[in-house]
Design an enzyme around this catalytic site. Structure first.
Site, short mmCIF file in Angstrom:
data_model
loop_
_atom_site.label_atom_id
_atom_site.label_comp_id
_atom_site.label_asym_id
_atom_site.label_seq_id
_atom_site.Cartn_x
_atom_site.Cartn_y
_atom_site.Cartn_z
N HIS A 139 -43.10 14.51 -17.13
CA HIS A 139 -43.80 13.44 -17.84
C HIS A 139 -42.82 12.38 -18.34
CE1 HIS A 139 -42.74 13.89 -22.15
NE2 HIS A 139 -42.43 15.14 -21.79
N CYS A 140 -43.36 11.18 -18.56
CA CYS A 140 -42.65 10.14 -19.30
C CYS A 140 -43.60 9.72 -20.41
CB CYS A 140 -42.22 9.00 -18.38
SG CYS A 140 -43.53 8.32 -17.33
N VAL A 141 -43.68 8.46 -20.76
CA VAL A 141 -44.60 8.06 -21.82
C VAL A 141 -46.03 7.89 -21.28
CG1 VAL A 141 -45.20 6.26 -23.50
CG2 VAL A 141 -42.82 7.01 -23.27
N SER A 145 -44.35 5.66 -14.22
CA SER A 145 -43.16 5.06 -13.61
C SER A 145 -41.97 6.03 -13.54
CB SER A 145 -42.77 3.80 -14.38
OG SER A 145 -41.67 3.17 -13.77
#
Length: 223
Positions: A139-141, A145
């Site tokens: 995951h990222c935010v 991306s």
């Protein structure tokens, strides 16, 4: 509304182990407000090991982590200070279930380099965990991306496919939009993986396997 938060928290408390549910009204509020973003997307499901991609809210969604048997979480962001619920959850999951965490301190900007050390190390880590039967969440935010860049790199290395094919497969699972600068760097990875084919036989003899093992062996030679 506070009554609703308490009801949700109490309901989850009956279904999941102690310390493994959202037991704070503020955290329940975040989960409810971001319900759609708190659901991870399944990328691969094979031989009892699964790969998920999602937003930071997915990594805060303790019931889903428990339900999907996610045991490894890779964070692809440089700053989680704006998400106290995430940091609290990390502490709980480490203490209660021994969830393993890895972090890539990537910024979501055009200056961010997807270095061979970062990308190769993360690909190798995902591969190792899945070989051991673990299910992994990247995951990222926003889950669009930075996390997508890592998952794409992993898919390219594991399946021996090009960036376009990997992106098409990933978009079938989730609405991702990797930054153009990330796509350019992944294109360089694709070109490098293609050039690696001439050394493939030698590398197979070195690592004794194909796919990710070969790609990682090549990445390590490039350091």
């Amino acid at each position: 509304m506070a009554g609703l938060f308490k009801w949700v928290s109490d309901s989850w408390a009956k279904q999941f182990p102690k310390g493994f549910f959202l037991n704070d009204a503020a955290e329940v509020a975040i989960a409810l407000e971001n319900a759609e973003m708190a659901m991870p997307s399944l990328v691969e499901d094979e031989a009892g090991t699964r790969l998920f991609i999602g937003a930071i809210y997915c990594a805060c969604n303790q019931p889903i982590i428990f339900k999907e048997k996610i045991t490894t979480i890779i964070t692809c962001t440089n700053d989680t200070r704006g998400f106290p619920s995430f940091n609290n959850t990390v502490k709980r999951l480490k203490e209660n279930l021994g969830i393993q965490y890895a972090t890539l301190t990537w910024k979501d900007d055009d200056e961010q380099t997807l270095s061979k050390d970062d990308l190769g190390g993360a690909i190798k880590f995902i591969h190792k965990q899945r070989q051991g039967g673990e299910s992994v969440l990247v995951h990222c935010v926003m889950g669009k991306s930075r996390s997508a860049a890592l998952v794409l790199g992993y898919m390219m290395a594991k399946e021996g496919i090009g960036l376009d094919e990997a992106l098409e497969k990933l978009k079938a699972c989730r609405d991702v939009a990797p930054r153009e600068s990330f796509l350019r760097q992944l294109k360089e990875l694709e070109d490098w993986l293609k050039s690696l084919k001439s050394e493939m036989q030698e590398l197979k003899e070195v690592v004794g396997k194909e796919g990710v093992d070969v790609a990682v062996a090549g990445l390590e030679r490039m350091k």
